[in-house]
Design a protein around this motif. Structure first.
Motif, PDB file in Angstrom:
ATOM      1  N   UNK A 141       0.943  -1.251  -0.153  1.00  0.00           N
ATOM      2  CA  UNK A 141       0.020  -0.076   0.107  1.00  0.00           C
ATOM      3  C   UNK A 141       0.955   1.342  -0.041  1.00  0.00           C
ATOM      4  N   UNK A 142       2.117   1.071   0.267  1.00  0.00           N
ATOM      5  CA  UNK A 142       3.155   2.344   0.300  1.00  0.00           C
ATOM      6  C   UNK A 142       3.752   2.813  -0.838  1.00  0.00           C
ATOM      7  N   UNK A 143       3.343   2.166  -2.146  1.00  0.00           N
ATOM      8  CA  UNK A 143       4.197   2.311  -3.000  1.00  0.00           C
ATOM      9  C   UNK A 143       4.294   4.048  -3.615  1.00  0.00           C
ATOM     10  N   UNK A 144       3.219   4.681  -3.461  1.00  0.00           N
ATOM     11  CA  UNK A 144       3.348   6.176  -3.921  1.00  0.00           C
ATOM     12  C   UNK A 144       4.229   6.983  -3.151  1.00  0.00           C
ATOM     13  N   UNK A 184      -0.839  19.700   4.975  1.00  0.00           N
ATOM     14  CA  UNK A 184      -0.792  19.006   3.740  1.00  0.00           C
ATOM     15  C   UNK A 184      -0.730  20.190   2.636  1.00  0.00           C
ATOM     16  N   UNK A 185       0.514  19.779   2.201  1.00  0.00           N
ATOM     17  CA  UNK A 185       1.219  20.655   0.790  1.00  0.00           C
ATOM     18  C   UNK A 185       0.906  20.133  -0.397  1.00  0.00           C
ATOM     19  N   UNK A 186       0.129  20.633  -1.177  1.00  0.00           N
ATOM     20  CA  UNK A 186      -0.515  20.090  -2.621  1.00  0.00           C
ATOM     21  C   UNK A 186       0.580  20.396  -3.462  1.00  0.00           C
ATOM     22  N   UNK A 187       0.410  19.682  -4.670  1.00  0.00           N
ATOM     23  CA  UNK A 187       1.510  19.768  -5.825  1.00  0.00           C
ATOM     24  C   UNK A 187       1.688  18.401  -6.497  1.00  0.00           C
ATOM     25  N   UNK A 188       2.595  18.356  -7.489  1.00  0.00           N
ATOM     26  CA  UNK A 188       2.988  17.252  -8.078  1.00  0.00           C
ATOM     27  C   UNK A 188       3.342  16.129  -7.421  1.00  0.00           C
ATOM     28  N   UNK A 236       4.434  11.985  -1.239  1.00  0.00           N
ATOM     29  CA  UNK A 236       3.828  11.137  -2.139  1.00  0.00           C
ATOM     30  C   UNK A 236       3.940  11.779  -3.477  1.00  0.00           C
ATOM     31  N   UNK A 237       4.301  10.624  -4.426  1.00  0.00           N
ATOM     32  CA  UNK A 237       4.265  11.079  -5.785  1.00  0.00           C
ATOM     33  C   UNK A 237       2.839  11.030  -6.563  1.00  0.00           C
ATOM     34  N   UNK A 238       1.826  11.352  -5.849  1.00  0.00           N
ATOM     35  CA  UNK A 238       0.535  11.372  -6.605  1.00  0.00           C
ATOM     36  C   UNK A 238       0.261  12.166  -7.796  1.00  0.00           C
ATOM     37  N   UNK A 239       0.579  13.286  -7.873  1.00  0.00           N
ATOM     38  CA  UNK A 239       0.304  14.113  -8.976  1.00  0.00           C
ATOM     39  C   UNK A 239       1.405  13.589 -10.071  1.00  0.00           C
ATOM     40  N   UNK A 240       2.588  13.193  -9.684  1.00  0.00           N
ATOM     41  CA  UNK A 240       3.663  13.030 -10.724  1.00  0.00           C
ATOM     42  C   UNK A 240       3.150  11.531 -11.321  1.00  0.00           C
ATOM     43  N   UNK A 244      -5.763   7.818  -7.280  1.00  0.00           N
ATOM     44  CA  UNK A 244      -4.546   8.018  -6.493  1.00  0.00           C
ATOM     45  C   UNK A 244      -4.741   8.649  -5.481  1.00  0.00           C
ATOM     46  N   UNK A 245      -5.318   9.710  -5.455  1.00  0.00           N
ATOM     47  CA  UNK A 245      -5.519  10.603  -4.116  1.00  0.00           C
ATOM     48  C   UNK A 245      -6.000   9.611  -2.976  1.00  0.00           C
ATOM     49  N   UNK A 246      -7.171   8.833  -3.186  1.00  0.00           N
ATOM     50  CA  UNK A 246      -7.617   7.985  -2.354  1.00  0.00           C
ATOM     51  C   UNK A 246      -6.598   7.140  -1.700  1.00  0.00           C
ATOM     52  N   UNK A 247      -5.682   6.376  -2.527  1.00  0.00           N
ATOM     53  CA  UNK A 247      -4.518   5.723  -1.929  1.00  0.00           C
ATOM     54  C   UNK A 247      -3.529   6.316  -1.202  1.00  0.00           C
TER      55      UNK A 247
END
Lengths: 276, 276
Positions: free
Chosen positions: A184-187, B121-125, B143-147, B215-218
């Motif tokens: 679950x920690x991939x990101x 919570x700092x938003x961004x790529x 977290x690499x969410x946006x990237x 991805x954001x839920x993850x």
């Protein structure tokens, strides 16, 4: 030898084609990008209306699991004087999934190993776990493992720290355990790897091997219901095949391997035989 | 008004610069890609040796958590007649992590909200969760969410099914719940979304909103130890900020928001004040 039929595989922007004789032997092959199919196979066409089997076409009709690999081999509309038959895609509703090019390889494996009952691991940019039993595809699950690695390295901040290749065993294993234990920690682990590479000067090739281990470990953890306690066949041909084989054996699975191109041609021959 | 000092933020290939007067007001600003810093700030230079505060430089020295945002503001080697000071990066060893540009915004928020004790919570790529307590940064997680979303849509098979934008609320929520409930499944749910989009003709904009939710839920599931039971401040300025705020409020968190650019300038002013 004279070309009896033609096999074509469409894989993203690439088209591969094989000219096959009456005995099923490949006389010639060609590959091209973004090409016109009629043009690619033109050198192999005789006077008649050649039979062309096409695998991987996005618009193919789909059969739904559970099913045999080739429930049907429908004719396609074709105005180029070709008897064009599409290898159907195989789809699944819950969870939603679809596969195209792999279908012909699965058929090839099932023809070559008619008694096999277990799970196929299809390696590639999208990897797949396919439960095969009693001559049917029962269920399958696809993972974007290779696609994710390649696109992150091509288009994200990781391009500064992660190389385009790298196969160090220790780095791979470190990443693998990380992903396998906490999928679950991939990101966040992806960024952590980037930070470590940047702060501690981890070489790009080692970072690549770590990243590959991390993402593959994540896949293996989630695919566990597929492989646990099963006979596995890994189908592929590059270093990926070796990695999947090694990590599955390390988990105690009995694993056999099969060559990707060999299975592709075996599958096309099975489709040809089905047409009669 | 005369320029008293200059603030510079380096964010990947982009450089932003602000000319600031003695009262801390911004007189002028500029942004450019792949530019020479001396050239960008040349119009604001007087006769002397201007003070230039630089945030986001890759080679910056780092402080390790727990620490204040600006433990030091060291001089940089500079041969361009500039008094160049680097905002230090903040790093963490276990798990390995690093942040640069966000440090100045965190300092800005802490200066503006000196009593705040909780999580930013700092938003961004790359998004970040930052635990702040008693005037110090205690720990953080990136977290690499946006990237990940952007690179998959740019460079993977998803480019055929997922659009470059899309903000449908229902699709976002569907994806969000999927990721939040089973964060370990990201690699396979991404392909499942692709398959569903392709087989059922899900519009690219809806697929984008679903992917973003997924991805954001993850991320939210894995970042839970950061936000659960905490006072949260979401720092950003685009639609991302709205999304993080909504999903955190839906989880029962008390959330305030702060504007990204405002926090950036507040942080630079705090750094300037520290130099004296």
């Amino acid at each position: 030898m004279k070309t009896d039929w033609i096999a074509v595989e469409i894989d993203r922007d690439e088209v591969r084609a094989w000219a096959v004789d009456r005995d099923g032997a490949v006389n010639d092959h060609a590959r091209a990008r973004d090409t016109d199919l009629a043009q690619l196979i033109a050198p192999w066409r005789g006077a008649g209306r050649p039979l062309v089997l096409v695998s991987g076409e996005t618009g193919s009709p789909a059969s739904f699991v559970p099913c045999k690999p080739f429930a049907t081999l429908p004719n396609a509309q074709s105005d180029a004087g070709i008897d064009l038959r599409l290898v159907p895609a195989i789809a699944q509703n819950a969870p939603a999934d679809v596969m195209r090019g792999d279908v012909v390889r699965i058929a090839g494996f099932m023809t070559t190993n008619p008694q096999f009952d277990g799970v196929l691991c299809m390696t590639g940019p999208v990897s797949r776990w396919v439960h095969v039993s009693a001559g049917e595809i029962v269920s399958f699950q696809s993972f974007v493992t290779g696609e994710l690695i390649d696109s992150l390295v091509a288009a994200s901040v990781l391009r500064h720290t992660v190389g385009s290749s790298g196969a160090d065993d220790v780095a791979f294993q470190t990443g693998f355990e990380d992903g396998f234990e906490r999928p679950e920690r991939l990101l966040t682990r992806i960024y952590s790897l980037h930070a470590e590479a940047e702060r501690e000067g981890l070489a790009p090739g080692l970072a690549r091997a770590r990243l590959r281990g991390l993402v593959m470990g994540t896949e293996l953890a989630v695919a566990k219901p597929y492989w646990l306690g099963q006979q596995i066949a890994v189908i592929g041909q590059d270093d990926n095949t070796k990695r999947y084989t090694e990590v599955l054996r390390a988990q105690g699975c009995p694993v056999i391997t099969a060559d990707r191109d060999t299975m592709t041609m075996a599958g096309f021959r099975a489709a040809r035989a089905q047409i009669g």
